[in-house]
Design a protein around this motif. Structure first.
Motif, short mmCIF file in Angstrom:
data_model
loop_
_atom_site.label_atom_id
_atom_site.label_comp_id
_atom_site.label_asym_id
_atom_site.label_seq_id
_atom_site.Cartn_x
_atom_site.Cartn_y
_atom_site.Cartn_z
N ASP A 118 64.74 116.58 59.35
CA ASP A 118 65.92 115.83 59.77
C ASP A 118 66.77 116.74 60.65
O ASP A 118 67.35 117.72 60.17
CB ASP A 118 66.71 115.35 58.55
CG ASP A 118 68.00 114.65 58.92
OD1 ASP A 118 68.10 114.13 60.05
OD2 ASP A 118 68.92 114.62 58.07
N LEU A 119 66.86 116.42 61.94
CA LEU A 119 67.60 117.24 62.90
C LEU A 119 69.06 116.79 63.00
O LEU A 119 69.33 115.62 63.21
CB LEU A 119 66.95 117.13 64.28
CG LEU A 119 65.52 117.67 64.41
CD1 LEU A 119 64.92 117.22 65.74
CD2 LEU A 119 65.51 119.19 64.31
N THR A 121 71.49 117.23 60.48
CA THR A 121 71.57 116.52 59.19
C THR A 121 72.98 116.16 58.76
O THR A 121 73.18 115.24 57.97
CB THR A 121 70.85 117.34 58.10
OG1 THR A 121 70.61 116.52 56.97
CG2 THR A 121 71.66 118.57 57.70
N TRP A 171 68.97 122.49 66.49
CA TRP A 171 67.75 121.71 66.64
C TRP A 171 66.58 122.50 66.05
O TRP A 171 66.57 122.81 64.87
CB TRP A 171 67.51 121.30 68.08
CG TRP A 171 68.57 120.40 68.67
CD1 TRP A 171 69.10 120.48 69.94
CD2 TRP A 171 69.27 119.29 68.07
NE1 TRP A 171 70.07 119.53 70.15
CE2 TRP A 171 70.19 118.78 69.03
CE3 TRP A 171 69.22 118.70 66.82
CZ2 TRP A 171 71.04 117.70 68.76
CZ3 TRP A 171 70.07 117.61 66.54
CH2 TRP A 171 70.94 117.13 67.51
N SER A 185 66.21 111.89 63.49
CA SER A 185 67.46 112.46 63.96
C SER A 185 68.46 111.37 64.33
O SER A 185 68.08 110.33 64.88
CB SER A 185 67.22 113.34 65.19
OG SER A 185 68.43 113.96 65.61
N PRO A 187 71.29 112.07 66.60
CA PRO A 187 71.95 113.08 67.43
C PRO A 187 73.18 112.52 68.12
O PRO A 187 73.44 111.31 68.08
CB PRO A 187 70.86 113.42 68.45
CG PRO A 187 70.18 112.10 68.67
CD PRO A 187 70.18 111.42 67.32
N ILE A 223 65.35 116.60 72.18
CA ILE A 223 64.59 116.41 70.94
C ILE A 223 63.21 115.83 71.23
O ILE A 223 62.19 116.29 70.71
CB ILE A 223 65.38 115.50 69.97
CG1 ILE A 223 66.61 116.25 69.46
CG2 ILE A 223 64.50 115.07 68.80
CD1 ILE A 223 67.60 115.36 68.73
#
Length: 280
Positions: A118-119, A121, A171, A185, A187, A223
């Motif tokens: 999980d980018l 988070t 990241w 993600s 973002p 990403i």
């Protein structure tokens, strides 16, 4: 002079009505947080008398809400995927639309012991939701903000979820030589000049978690580009994005040679999450 539950709610609703379109719910949530009671208490005990300290705290929190501060910041908690999470001003407040991402991720045909990343988070909402539903998955959540990592780890411990961990990483910067069956993600994806940044709860949230360059696409593109080095063969990437960005996200996935690209709508019927698969 201390007042009853009914009197406190009536006064708070009138006070909040000019500044909130959910004044009744706001007043109830704020009062329940102070009383530490279930919602049914408000209807079962309308004549319950607040202590002087409870009344002062309630009035102070109503004032904060009147000034626009998010309910989640005032109470310090927000529910996501039925999980009670501690939240603060260092991260985004988890939103119901993001549950769309969790819901779809759980439909994917992954191994029972899949590794998931999980980018960005934040509070750990997505990572902890997935880990709670799939206890054999190995879930890692990363964030470049140290306070966010501390907050996510606090939530993990409070929920006693053992198959998730959190680490500091911009990241993929600290994700070394690992491959994941699923990367997710939420973002930053809002344009810097978006008028919504001056409205509602987002005024109290960190801009770094909201705004991205390139019409909101900069982090999404980064990403999508870098994830190819971290996905297993046939691994999936799921990204949340703005309701007008679906076509651009799908187009960039295709440019980066992903396949099986699909955009999923949120509960309001808006494009919200795009999924793609990596096969090389």
């Amino acid at each position: 002079m201390p007042c009853t539950v009914e009197q406190a709610l009536t006064a708070a609703m009138a006070r909040l009505a000019p500044s909130s379109d959910s004044a009744k719910l706001d007043a109830q949530v704020l009062l329940l947080d102070i009383l530490d009671k279930p919602r049914s208490f408000l209807f079962s005990w309308p004549d319950y008398q607040l202590t002087e300290q409870q009344q002062l705290r309630f009035e102070r929190n109503c004032q904060r809400r009147e000034q626009g501060e998010p309910i989640a910041h005032i109470t310090g908690t927000r529910e996501f995927w039925s999980l009670p999470l501690k939240v603060n001003s260092t991260t985004l407040i988890p939103r119901p639309d993001t549950e769309t991402l969790v819901e779809y991720a759980l439909t994917l045909n992954l191994a029972s012991d899949a590794k998931v990343l999980d980018l960005g988070t934040g509070s750990g909402a997505i990572a902890l939701a997935l880990a709670s539903e799939m206890p054999a998955w190995q879930v890692i959540g990363v964030d470049r903000v140290e306070e966010a990592v501390v907050l996510a780890e606090h939530n993990r411990q409070c929920l006693n979820i053992v198959n998730a961990e959190f680490k500091l990483s911009n990241w993929f910067s600290a994700v070394v030589r690992q491959k994941f069956a699923l990367i997710v993600s939420n973002p930053p994806y809002i344009e810097a000049n978006d008028e919504h940044l001056q409205q509602g709860d987002v005024r109290f949230e960190p801009l770094s978690a909201l705004v991205a360059e390139d019409d909101g696409m900069a982090d999404i593109k980064q990403i999508i580009t870098q994830a190819r080095d971290y996905l297993t063969t046939n691994g999936y990437l799921l990204i949340e994005h703005g309701y007008q960005q679906g076509i651009n996200v799908r187009r960039f996935f295709a440019q980066m040679s992903y396949i099986n690209i699909l955009t999923i709508k949120d509960y309001g019927g808006n494009d919200r999450v795009t999924l793609a698969q990596w096969t090389n």
